[in-house]
Design a protein around this motif. Structure first.
Motif, PDB file in Angstrom:
ATOM      1  N   VAL A  54     -34.596  83.941-107.411  1.00  0.00           N
ATOM      2  CA  VAL A  54     -34.193  82.810-106.566  1.00  0.00           C
ATOM      3  C   VAL A  54     -33.290  83.310-105.437  1.00  0.00           C
ATOM      4  O   VAL A  54     -33.460  82.921-104.277  1.00  0.00           O
ATOM      5  CB  VAL A  54     -33.490  81.714-107.402  1.00  0.00           C
ATOM      6  CG1 VAL A  54     -32.908  80.629-106.511  1.00  0.00           C
ATOM      7  CG2 VAL A  54     -34.460  81.135-108.425  1.00  0.00           C
ATOM      8  N   LYS A  55     -32.351  84.196-105.765  1.00  0.00           N
ATOM      9  CA  LYS A  55     -31.450  84.751-104.745  1.00  0.00           C
ATOM     10  C   LYS A  55     -32.252  85.517-103.689  1.00  0.00           C
ATOM     11  O   LYS A  55     -32.007  85.399-102.487  1.00  0.00           O
ATOM     12  CB  LYS A  55     -30.417  85.668-105.407  1.00  0.00           C
ATOM     13  CG  LYS A  55     -29.394  86.214-104.449  1.00  0.00           C
ATOM     14  CD  LYS A  55     -28.349  87.056-105.172  1.00  0.00           C
ATOM     15  CE  LYS A  55     -27.337  87.608-104.192  1.00  0.00           C
ATOM     16  NZ  LYS A  55     -26.351  88.455-104.858  1.00  0.00           N
ATOM     17  N   GLN A  56     -33.243  86.290-104.153  1.00  0.00           N
ATOM     18  CA  GLN A  56     -34.090  87.047-103.225  1.00  0.00           C
ATOM     19  C   GLN A  56     -34.865  86.106-102.306  1.00  0.00           C
ATOM     20  O   GLN A  56     -34.994  86.365-101.105  1.00  0.00           O
ATOM     21  CB  GLN A  56     -35.060  87.937-103.997  1.00  0.00           C
ATOM     22  CG  GLN A  56     -34.395  89.044-104.757  1.00  0.00           C
ATOM     23  CD  GLN A  56     -35.363  89.772-105.685  1.00  0.00           C
ATOM     24  OE1 GLN A  56     -36.450  89.308-105.976  1.00  0.00           O
ATOM     25  NE2 GLN A  56     -34.927  90.928-106.166  1.00  0.00           N
ATOM     26  N   MET A  57     -35.385  85.015-102.871  1.00  0.00           N
ATOM     27  CA  MET A  57     -36.155  84.066-102.061  1.00  0.00           C
ATOM     28  C   MET A  57     -35.254  83.339-101.054  1.00  0.00           C
ATOM     29  O   MET A  57     -35.680  83.076 -99.928  1.00  0.00           O
ATOM     30  CB  MET A  57     -36.886  83.061-102.958  1.00  0.00           C
ATOM     31  CG  MET A  57     -38.062  83.656-103.710  1.00  0.00           C
ATOM     32  SD  MET A  57     -39.293  84.456-102.645  1.00  0.00           S
ATOM     33  CE  MET A  57     -39.883  83.069-101.680  1.00  0.00           C
ATOM     34  N   ARG A  58     -34.013  83.034-101.441  1.00  0.00           N
ATOM     35  CA  ARG A  58     -33.082  82.394-100.496  1.00  0.00           C
ATOM     36  C   ARG A  58     -32.831  83.314 -99.311  1.00  0.00           C
ATOM     37  O   ARG A  58     -32.810  82.879 -98.169  1.00  0.00           O
ATOM     38  CB  ARG A  58     -31.765  82.041-101.189  1.00  0.00           C
ATOM     39  CG  ARG A  58     -31.895  80.864-102.137  1.00  0.00           C
ATOM     40  CD  ARG A  58     -30.591  80.535-102.786  1.00  0.00           C
ATOM     41  NE  ARG A  58     -29.820  79.682-101.877  1.00  0.00           N
ATOM     42  CZ  ARG A  58     -28.725  79.048-102.238  1.00  0.00           C
ATOM     43  NH1 ARG A  58     -28.254  79.164-103.456  1.00  0.00           N
ATOM     44  NH2 ARG A  58     -28.091  78.297-101.366  1.00  0.00           N
ATOM     45  N   LYS A  59     -32.664  84.606 -99.593  1.00  0.00           N
ATOM     46  CA  LYS A  59     -32.447  85.581 -98.515  1.00  0.00           C
ATOM     47  C   LYS A  59     -33.698  85.684 -97.645  1.00  0.00           C
ATOM     48  O   LYS A  59     -33.603  85.701 -96.412  1.00  0.00           O
ATOM     49  CB  LYS A  59     -32.067  86.942 -99.092  1.00  0.00           C
ATOM     50  CG  LYS A  59     -31.788  87.999 -98.025  1.00  0.00           C
ATOM     51  CD  LYS A  59     -31.154  89.226 -98.602  1.00  0.00           C
ATOM     52  CE  LYS A  59     -30.879  90.328 -97.622  1.00  0.00           C
ATOM     53  NZ  LYS A  59     -30.979  90.089 -96.228  1.00  0.00           N
ATOM     54  N   SER A  60     -34.870  85.739 -98.267  1.00  0.00           N
ATOM     55  CA  SER A  60     -36.127  85.818 -97.503  1.00  0.00           C
ATOM     56  C   SER A  60     -36.292  84.597 -96.602  1.00  0.00           C
ATOM     57  O   SER A  60     -36.719  84.727 -95.450  1.00  0.00           O
ATOM     58  CB  SER A  60     -37.329  85.919 -98.446  1.00  0.00           C
ATOM     59  OG  SER A  60     -37.327  87.144 -99.120  1.00  0.00           O
ATOM     60  N   LEU A  61     -35.943  83.420 -97.110  1.00  0.00           N
ATOM     61  CA  LEU A  61     -36.041  82.202 -96.302  1.00  0.00           C
ATOM     62  C   LEU A  61     -35.056  82.269 -95.131  1.00  0.00           C
ATOM     63  O   LEU A  61     -35.428  82.003 -93.984  1.00  0.00           O
ATOM     64  CB  LEU A  61     -35.772  80.962 -97.153  1.00  0.00           C
ATOM     65  CG  LEU A  61     -35.836  79.623 -96.419  1.00  0.00           C
ATOM     66  CD1 LEU A  61     -37.262  79.354 -95.927  1.00  0.00           C
ATOM     67  CD2 LEU A  61     -35.369  78.495 -97.330  1.00  0.00           C
ATOM     68  N   ALA A  62     -33.819  82.664 -95.422  1.00  0.00           N
ATOM     69  CA  ALA A  62     -32.797  82.753 -94.374  1.00  0.00           C
ATOM     70  C   ALA A  62     -33.164  83.781 -93.302  1.00  0.00           C
ATOM     71  O   ALA A  62     -32.893  83.590 -92.118  1.00  0.00           O
ATOM     72  CB  ALA A  62     -31.441  83.099 -94.999  1.00  0.00           C
ATOM     73  N   ASP A  63     -33.814  84.875 -93.723  1.00  0.00           N
ATOM     74  CA  ASP A  63     -34.207  85.938 -92.790  1.00  0.00           C
ATOM     75  C   ASP A  63     -35.548  85.663 -92.107  1.00  0.00           C
ATOM     76  O   ASP A  63     -36.021  86.490 -91.324  1.00  0.00           O
ATOM     77  CB  ASP A  63     -34.292  87.288 -93.521  1.00  0.00           C
ATOM     78  CG  ASP A  63     -32.940  87.766 -94.034  1.00  0.00           C
ATOM     79  OD1 ASP A  63     -31.904  87.216 -93.603  1.00  0.00           O
ATOM     80  OD2 ASP A  63     -32.924  88.679 -94.877  1.00  0.00           O
ATOM     81  N   GLY A  64     -36.167  84.536 -92.428  1.00  0.00           N
ATOM     82  CA  GLY A  64     -37.456  84.193 -91.827  1.00  0.00           C
ATOM     83  C   GLY A  64     -38.623  85.007 -92.365  1.00  0.00           C
ATOM     84  O   GLY A  64     -39.673  85.091 -91.735  1.00  0.00           O
ATOM     85  N   LYS A  65     -38.461  85.610 -93.549  1.00  0.00           N
ATOM     86  CA  LYS A  65     -39.515  86.449 -94.121  1.00  0.00           C
ATOM     87  C   LYS A  65     -40.479  85.672 -95.006  1.00  0.00           C
ATOM     88  O   LYS A  65     -41.462  86.237 -95.482  1.00  0.00           O
ATOM     89  CB  LYS A  65     -38.900  87.596 -94.907  1.00  0.00           C
ATOM     90  CG  LYS A  65     -38.149  88.576 -94.020  1.00  0.00           C
ATOM     91  CD  LYS A  65     -37.574  89.708 -94.823  1.00  0.00           C
ATOM     92  CE  LYS A  65     -36.835  90.668 -93.892  1.00  0.00           C
ATOM     93  NZ  LYS A  65     -36.160  91.722 -94.639  1.00  0.00           N
ATOM     94  N   CYS A  66     -40.174  84.404 -95.261  1.00  0.00           N
ATOM     95  CA  CYS A  66     -41.107  83.559 -96.011  1.00  0.00           C
ATOM     96  C   CYS A  66     -41.028  82.150 -95.434  1.00  0.00           C
ATOM     97  O   CYS A  66     -40.035  81.761 -94.828  1.00  0.00           O
ATOM     98  CB  CYS A  66     -40.812  83.568 -97.512  1.00  0.00           C
ATOM     99  SG  CYS A  66     -39.356  82.645 -98.020  1.00  0.00           S
ATOM    100  N   SER A  67     -42.090  81.406 -95.626  1.00  0.00           N
ATOM    101  CA  SER A  67     -42.121  80.018 -95.137  1.00  0.00           C
ATOM    102  C   SER A  67     -41.375  79.114 -96.116  1.00  0.00           C
ATOM    103  O   SER A  67     -41.134  79.491 -97.270  1.00  0.00           O
ATOM    104  CB  SER A  67     -43.576  79.548 -95.010  1.00  0.00           C
ATOM    105  OG  SER A  67     -44.164  79.459 -96.298  1.00  0.00           O
TER     106      SER A  67
END
Length: 182
Positions: A10-23
């Motif tokens: 979940v922490k990794q996905m939050r970072k990916s979302l914040a960095d624009g790496k996932c929709s």
């Protein structure tokens, strides 16, 4: 009440979302699969909770719904290769979980689930008090049976390619953990 452990993904996905790496769609789908409630996932993504507000709306109860279609013999839902069979089955069977049109997976026969940190082991906790049409209790043995005995189509069946691909790999198994979890 004890706090529930949050999966490290979940922490990794939050970072990916914040960095624009996932929709947002990918974020919502992944974190809800990792056990975050839809409401919390929407909040983490900075979205309003459309689900709770939609469910809170009052709806008119009652009425009649009529529909007609051709229906063929229906033996094992896991082997259906005809869309109409699947449509009928949705009215008479329940899934462990269901993914809605918003791409969020929600509990159904499985009331909750957890994933191991490496995502190789998933534990599903089953709803208690569910009965089969003959009065037998629904339990973990039924889930194991449905995933292992005859329900998975043979390689020559039209639905084989999309049926539970993760269980077809060597060493992958589904096991009963307790009477109400697999």
């Amino acid at each position: 009440m004890t706090a529930k452990r949050v999966h490290p993904g979940v922490k990794q996905m939050r970072k990916s979302l914040a960095d624009g790496k996932c929709s947002r769609r990918e974020f919502l789908r992944t974190v809800t699969l990792l056990g975050v409630s839809a409401t919390a996932a929407y909040s983490m993504a900075g979205l309003p909770d459309f689900i709770s507000s939609a469910q809170a709306a009052t709806q008119k109860k009652g009425g009649v719904l009529k529909f007609a279609m051709q229906v063929m013999e229906m033996v094992d839902p896991a082997t259906y290769s005809w869309t109409e069979k699947s449509i009928v089955a949705r009215h008479i069977i329940e899934y462990l979980v269901e993914t809605g049109p918003d791409n969020i997976t929600r509990p159904n026969l499985a009331v909750s689930w957890e994933a191991s940190d490496d995502l190789k082991t998933w534990t599903f906790h089953l709803r208690k008090g569910v009965k089969w049409s003959n009065g037998d209790d629904f339990n973990a043995d039924d889930v194991v049976f449905n995933f292992t005995a005859g329900s998975i189509p043979k390689p020559d069946h039209p639905t084989w390619a999309c049926s539970i691909p993760c269980l077809k790999k060597p060493g992958r198994k589904i096991r009963k953990a307790t009477r109400s979890s697999v």
